[in-house]
Write an enzyme that holds these catalytic residues in place. Structure first.
Site, PDB file in Angstrom:
ATOM      1  N   GLU A 153      20.854 -62.511 -70.435  1.00  0.00           N
ATOM      2  CA  GLU A 153      21.526 -63.209 -71.538  1.00  0.00           C
ATOM      3  C   GLU A 153      21.517 -64.722 -71.312  1.00  0.00           C
ATOM      4  O   GLU A 153      21.345 -65.500 -72.247  1.00  0.00           O
ATOM      5  CB  GLU A 153      22.986 -62.740 -71.651  1.00  0.00           C
ATOM      6  N   ALA A 201      -9.572 -34.126 -50.594  1.00  0.00           N
ATOM      7  CA  ALA A 201     -10.583 -34.503 -49.605  1.00  0.00           C
ATOM      8  C   ALA A 201     -11.483 -33.301 -49.317  1.00  0.00           C
ATOM      9  O   ALA A 201     -11.060 -32.147 -49.425  1.00  0.00           O
ATOM     10  CB  ALA A 201      -9.921 -34.969 -48.300  1.00  0.00           C
ATOM     11  N   ARG A 225       1.381 -50.194 -59.167  1.00  0.00           N
ATOM     12  CA  ARG A 225       1.874 -50.680 -57.871  1.00  0.00           C
ATOM     13  C   ARG A 225       2.644 -51.983 -58.019  1.00  0.00           C
ATOM     14  O   ARG A 225       3.627 -52.222 -57.320  1.00  0.00           O
ATOM     15  CB  ARG A 225       0.701 -50.884 -56.907  1.00  0.00           C
ATOM     16  N   GLY A 265       0.010 -38.341 -47.453  1.00  0.00           N
ATOM     17  CA  GLY A 265      -0.873 -37.245 -47.855  1.00  0.00           C
ATOM     18  C   GLY A 265      -0.142 -35.989 -48.271  1.00  0.00           C
ATOM     19  O   GLY A 265       1.052 -36.000 -48.587  1.00  0.00           O
TER      20      GLY A 265
HETATM   21  C1  AOF Z   1      23.954 -58.351 -67.458  1.00  0.00           C
HETATM   22  N1  AOF Z   1      22.718 -58.885 -67.612  1.00  0.00           N
HETATM   23  O1  AOF Z   1      20.625 -59.259 -66.917  1.00  0.00           O
HETATM   24  C2  AOF Z   1      22.011 -57.890 -65.593  1.00  0.00           C
HETATM   25  C3  AOF Z   1      23.308 -57.281 -65.462  1.00  0.00           C
HETATM   26  O2  AOF Z   1      25.225 -59.508 -58.562  1.00  0.00           O
HETATM   27  P1  AOF Z   1      25.203 -59.949 -59.980  1.00  0.00           P
HETATM   28  O3  AOF Z   1      26.245 -60.940 -60.339  1.00  0.00           O
HETATM   29  O4  AOF Z   1      23.824 -60.438 -60.396  1.00  0.00           O
HETATM   30  O5  AOF Z   1      25.568 -58.684 -60.895  1.00  0.00           O
HETATM   31  C4  AOF Z   1      24.792 -57.532 -60.865  1.00  0.00           C
HETATM   32  C5  AOF Z   1      25.410 -56.497 -61.793  1.00  0.00           C
HETATM   33  O6  AOF Z   1      25.459 -57.014 -63.133  1.00  0.00           O
HETATM   34  C6  AOF Z   1      24.566 -55.233 -61.887  1.00  0.00           C
HETATM   35  O7  AOF Z   1      24.956 -54.242 -60.952  1.00  0.00           O
HETATM   36  C7  AOF Z   1      24.813 -54.769 -63.307  1.00  0.00           C
HETATM   37  O8  AOF Z   1      26.012 -54.043 -63.432  1.00  0.00           O
HETATM   38  C8  AOF Z   1      24.927 -56.074 -64.051  1.00  0.00           C
HETATM   39  N2  AOF Z   1      23.587 -56.496 -64.411  1.00  0.00           N
HETATM   40  N3  AOF Z   1      24.219 -57.525 -66.431  1.00  0.00           N
HETATM   41  O9  AOF Z   1      24.849 -58.636 -68.255  1.00  0.00           O
HETATM   42  C9  AOF Z   1      21.738 -58.701 -66.729  1.00  0.00           C
HETATM   43  N4  AOF Z   1      21.034 -57.707 -64.654  1.00  0.00           N
HETATM   44 ZN    ZN Z   2      25.463 -60.645 -66.680  1.00  0.00          ZN
END
Ligand code: AOF
Ligand code: ZN
Length: 339
Positions: free
Chosen positions: A60, A170, A192, A275
């Site tokens: 955001e 193989a 990957r 494997g």
């Molecule tokens: C959001 N927007 O793009 C993400 C969220 O350690 P922090 O402060 O970065 O918080 C991580 C937590 O925030 C994560 O476990 C999840 O609950 C939320 N992630 N929230 O509004 C984001 N990546």
């Molecule tokens: Zn956030």
């Protein structure tokens, strides 16, 4: 819904937010790869963003930065409920509010109790908040691994095999390159670059000496490399290609798949690449969430089978999966199977 232009716009914007979130995977790990889009009142996109690596801004915040003054009066469309906590970064709910966003549409509620509550906080401040938008697409997209870890405490595990039509990887003399064609290999390299880790046994390192890097067609390394995880008691030879420093290497001296997953506490999505006894051990332990079976139009008739589970004796022991997709890759087919 053609008679609901707002609803159609929001659904389309959520698809864009999901697409945007692909760029966060796997750089955001162990945080969720989230995508956000900001729409002006006329529906034009004024900002897009995705979660930055841990400690960096959430999706955001990136979208708000791009929108600048145009964020005022806009609608936010986000794949995950905006967070309400000050963790490594400040609460996104407050940032949206401060920027003058008037409506928030999100796909999934945040299952992390520490961060949840953004929807209620925004509502209490007079913002229109609607959750549950395009939930199935969002849950099956880049957030899949993180949601899986929230529920099960371990990463989402994909097991990959690439076999002849008689299920072999193989020939009796050990030769194994190549069974599948260029297109299948290209897909594998693209995948990957999206993974946190790729797991093989010491036997594979000793027999095949794979590099396990994510490469482009011309052999150049892709921008993200998964951690190379080698499991087993034997030493990794000092001159093995996995020791070349092109990607992190972790040697887990265990035959137990649970030990390996426990060692990968930041990983959201991992691939088990072999494997046969390693893939078999993960299956026998019930630790495979998805199988990707590449099938080449090749008959061997003898040799090593792709999966080995020594404890199986009767058909009732078989592990049944359901087919989720079939892809054609040149002359090969890819069967995607889920639990
Ligand atoms: C959001 N927007 O793009 C993400 C969220 O350690 P922090 O402060 O970065 O918080 C991580 C937590 O925030 C994560 O476990 C999840 O609950 C939320 N992630 N929230 O509004 C984001 N990546
Ligand atoms: Zn956030």
């Amino acid at each position: 819904m053609p008679d609901d232009p707002i609803g159609t716009d929001i659904a389309r914007a959520m698809q864009l937010a999901i697409d945007e979130s692909r760029s966060a995977q796997p750089g955001s790990s162990p945080n969720p790869p989230v995508g956000a889009v900001l729409l002006a009142p006329d529906g034009t996109i004024v900002g897009r963003g995705h979660t930055q690596p841990p400690g960096g801004p959430h999706a955001e915040i990136m979208a708000l930065r791009e929108a600048g003054a145009a964020a005022r009066g806009s609608t936010a469309v986000v794949t995950l409920e905006p967070c309400n906590h000050t963790g490594r970064t400040g609460p996104c709910a407050q940032a949206l509010l401060d920027a003058g966003v008037t409506a928030v549409y999100h796909a999934l509620d945040d299952p992390n109790p520490a961060a949840a509550g953004g929807a209620d906080a925004l509502r209490a401040a007079g913002v229109t908040v609607v959750g549950g938008i395009e939930v199935a697409a969002a849950a099956a997209g880049p957030l899949r691994g993180w949601l899986h870890r929230q529920r099960h405490g371990r990463p989402f595990v994909t097991a990959k095999i690439a076999t002849t039509i008689d299920g072999r990887v193989a020939a009796p003399d050990g030769t194994s390159q190549w069974i599948t064609g260029a297109q299948a290999r290209r897909r594998a390299h693209r995948q990957r670059a999206r993974l946190d880790a790729i797991i093989v046994g010491t036997g594979t390192v000793l027999a095949d000496n794979p590099a396990l890097t994510a490469r482009h067609d011309n052999g150049e390394l892709r921008s993200h490399q998964p951690t190379r995880v080698v499991m087993g008691m034997r030493d990794v030879p000092a001159d093995a290609r996995v020791t070349d420093g092109a990607a992190p290497l972790e040697h887990v001296r265990s035959h137990d798949p649970a030990d390996v997953l426990a060692a990968l506490d930041d990983a959201l999505w991992v691939l088990v690449e072999g494997g046969p006894s390693i893939v078999g051990a993960f299956l026998a332990a019930g630790l495979v969430d998805e199988i990707e079976a590449y099938l080449a139009p090749v008959v061997l008739g003898a040799g090593v089978s792709g999966i080995d589970i020594p404890t199986v004796t009767t058909l009732a022991d078989a592990d049944r999966f359901s087919l989720t997709a079939v892809e054609t890759l040149g002359d090969d087919v890819l069967l995607r199977l889920s639990r």
